[in-house]
Design a protein around this motif. Structure first.
Motif, PDB file in Angstrom:
ATOM      1  N   SER A   6       0.596  -1.284   0.035  1.00 36.62           N
ATOM      2  CA  SER A   6      -0.176  -0.104   0.095  1.00 36.62           C
ATOM      3  C   SER A   6       0.841   1.282   0.027  1.00 36.62           C
ATOM      4  CB  SER A   6      -0.868  -0.112   1.065  1.00 36.62           C
ATOM      5  OG  SER A   6      -0.291   0.042   2.328  1.00 36.62           O
ATOM      6  N   CYS A   7       0.504   2.344  -0.703  1.00 34.63           N
ATOM      7  CA  CYS A   7       1.255   3.631  -0.709  1.00 34.63           C
ATOM      8  C   CYS A   7       0.203   4.706  -1.266  1.00 34.63           C
ATOM      9  CB  CYS A   7       2.433   3.509  -1.754  1.00 34.63           C
ATOM     10  SG  CYS A   7       1.676   3.142  -3.462  1.00 34.63           S
ATOM     11  N   VAL A  35      -2.319  -1.747  -3.269  1.00 35.90           N
ATOM     12  CA  VAL A  35      -3.444  -0.827  -2.902  1.00 35.90           C
ATOM     13  C   VAL A  35      -3.524   0.382  -2.477  1.00 35.90           C
ATOM     14  CG1 VAL A  35      -5.465  -1.154  -0.956  1.00 35.90           C
ATOM     15  CG2 VAL A  35      -4.236  -3.382  -1.660  1.00 35.90           C
ATOM     16  N   SER A  36      -4.077   1.202  -3.130  1.00 37.15           N
ATOM     17  CA  SER A  36      -3.980   2.431  -2.983  1.00 37.15           C
ATOM     18  C   SER A  36      -5.392   3.390  -3.211  1.00 37.15           C
ATOM     19  CB  SER A  36      -2.807   3.105  -3.797  1.00 37.15           C
ATOM     20  OG  SER A  36      -2.385   4.148  -3.605  1.00 37.15           O
ATOM     21  N   LEU A  72      -9.571   1.771   3.555  1.00 31.29           N
ATOM     22  CA  LEU A  72      -8.283   1.278   2.827  1.00 31.29           C
ATOM     23  C   LEU A  72      -7.933  -0.196   3.927  1.00 31.29           C
ATOM     24  CD1 LEU A  72      -5.434   1.286   1.836  1.00 31.29           C
ATOM     25  CD2 LEU A  72      -4.887   2.874   3.646  1.00 31.29           C
ATOM     26  N   ILE A  76      -7.336  -3.878   2.153  1.00 34.27           N
ATOM     27  CA  ILE A  76      -6.414  -4.492   2.082  1.00 34.27           C
ATOM     28  C   ILE A  76      -6.771  -5.971   2.761  1.00 34.27           C
ATOM     29  CG2 ILE A  76      -4.351  -5.039   3.862  1.00 34.27           C
ATOM     30  CD1 ILE A  76      -4.011  -1.964   3.927  1.00 34.27           C
ATOM     31  N   ALA A  90       3.617  -2.081   3.929  1.00 37.12           N
ATOM     32  CA  ALA A  90       2.897  -0.579   3.936  1.00 37.12           C
ATOM     33  C   ALA A  90       4.047   0.604   3.698  1.00 37.12           C
ATOM     34  CB  ALA A  90       2.496  -0.434   5.308  1.00 37.12           C
ATOM     35  N   ASN A  96      -1.062   3.976   5.933  1.00 38.46           N
ATOM     36  CA  ASN A  96      -0.906   2.724   5.643  1.00 38.46           C
ATOM     37  C   ASN A  96      -0.579   1.626   6.315  1.00 38.46           C
ATOM     38  OD1 ASN A  96      -1.519   3.698   2.775  1.00 38.46           O
ATOM     39  ND2 ASN A  96       0.545   4.375   2.522  1.00 38.46           N
TER      40      ASN A  96
END
Ligand code: GMT
Length: 378
Positions: A6-7, A35-36, A72, A76, A90, A96
């Motif tokens: 994630s970012c 995932v963003s 988020l 995730i 993360a 994140n």
């Protein structure tokens, strides 16, 4: 391995690094799920084994803003369950790492993942150290299986500021030497024949001190015929534009906005100028060095681990406009020195921060985390 990442999707070093890492890992045969909030900046084309998942946070009149962190965490968990994620990585602690921890708690028995958190800089120095985020940032580090930082300086700052006993592994930023090869596909249309090009690239946040770029450039113009090319977008853009107007040099400054193919623009520069308050690493400086362009930056933060003063460019005190202008003039008026600095910068970048070397460090870390999961108690 199945790896979640994630970012932040917006233009910024942490998102760029996370995306490039995802691309590289996918290239090595791992299945990678990013995932963003939206498709990240720099994820320009299709890559085998790489999947992008965007988070939609529903808005509802009761919320002042949609609670993105919860959406988020939900995403995730959804991705981790569906794809059997082994490691979730993360990038940037807030939100994140926190969201990933929440997601990990939501996983069904036997399905949970190991969490790696990478600190990038302002998640510690500005955001995490603010009282409103301090405890949750510390908690996210304590509960991660492993924490990494992008420079020794950032690791030391984190120990000092958060007093945590967990070892922080330093894994520097990286560049792909093939991509950043100093060959521009684009004609350098930013300046006329004979004019030098000074370039600044950032997200124009206060920490980047973009008005210093303009103020020093005014002094550079007294000695060198040059254009200033400002690449990026952000809250301080108008302030820098106003400064250029006040100094009567706005016709010498070009704002070209956000560009993904920075490797095609950078080689047009004779000097890249990054006078930040601090940089935990300075990815733009590394990208410039890989392209063989000398860099002028500030002697603060992790930049010292990237640029050696007098060898790859110069480091000056933060805010010392006179010194910045003098260093820039020195490079711009001495083509042999500029060439030598550029060549030394590329050599140093390739020897120390090449994609293959650094991605292997992450890969070894993932292997270690998966094997030692019980011992790490995470
Ligand atoms: O710039 C930031 O405020 C955050 C972050 C980002 O997302 O752009 O940048 C940081 O991460 C980069 C990648 O690890 C580093 O190269 C930058 O030096 C760092 N920025 C700062 O420390 C200001």
């Amino acid at each position: 391995m199945k790896i979640g990442i994630s970012c932040h999707a917006t233009a910024g070093g942490s998102g760029v690094l996370a995306t490039e890492l995802g691309i590289a890992l996918a290239g090595r045969g791992h299945q990678v799920h990013i995932v963003s909030d939206e498709m990240p900046f720099r994820l320009r084309s299709f890559h085998e084994n790489l999947y992008s998942h965007s988070v939609d946070a529903m808005s509802y009149p009761l919320f002042r803003t949609p609670p993105y962190t919860l959406a988020l965490a939900n995403k995730i968990a959804e991705v981790a369950i569906e794809h059997d994620i082994d490691i979730f990585h993360a990038h940037y602690a807030i939100p994140n790492a926190v969201a990933a921890l929440l997601a990990r708690d939501m996983m069904p028995a036997g399905k949970d993942f190991a969490l790696v958190t990478t600190l990038h800089g302002t998640d510690i120095t500005l955001v995490g150290s603010d009282p409103s985020f301090y405890r949750i940032t510390k908690y996210s580090m304590q509960k991660s299986c492993v924490v990494t930082a992008v420079s020794q300086w950032l690791a030391d700052e984190t120990y000092q500021e958060f007093n945590i006993d967990k070892p922080i592994q330093v894994i520097h930023n990286f560049i792909d030497p093939e991509q950043f090869n100093g060959k521009s596909m684009r004609r350098c249309q930013f300046a006329s024949e004979g004019e030098k090009i000074v370039m600044h690239i950032s997200n124009f946040r206060p920490v980047k001190r973009v008005t210093d770029v303009v103020r020093a450039f005014k002094k550079i113009l007294d000695h060198v015929d040059a254009k200033l090319v400002m690449v990026g977008e952000g809250p301080e853009r108008m302030a820098s534009l106003r400064t250029a107007k006040q100094l009567g040099i706005d016709d010498r400054v070009r704002y070209i906005g956000v560009h993904e193919d920075i490797e095609a623009i950078l080689p047009c520069a004779d000097l890249v100028f990054q006078p930040s308050e601090h940089e935990s690493f300075g990815l733009v400086a590394l990208e410039a060095m890989a392209c063989g362009v000398p860099v002028l930056a500030t002697d603060s933060g992790g930049v010292r681990e990237v640029i050696h003063h007098g060898v790859h460019g110069y480091l000056t005190e933060v805010g010392d406009i006179e010194a910045m202008a003098a260093c820039a003039i020195d490079i711009l008026t001495d083509p042999a020195k500029a060439k030598a600095m550029g060549a030394a910068g590329r050599e140093f970048a390739l020897a120390n921060f090449s994609r293959d070397t650094i991605v292997s460090q992450y890969e070894m870390l993932y292997d270690r985390v998966v094997e030692a999961r019980n011992a790490l108690a995470c």
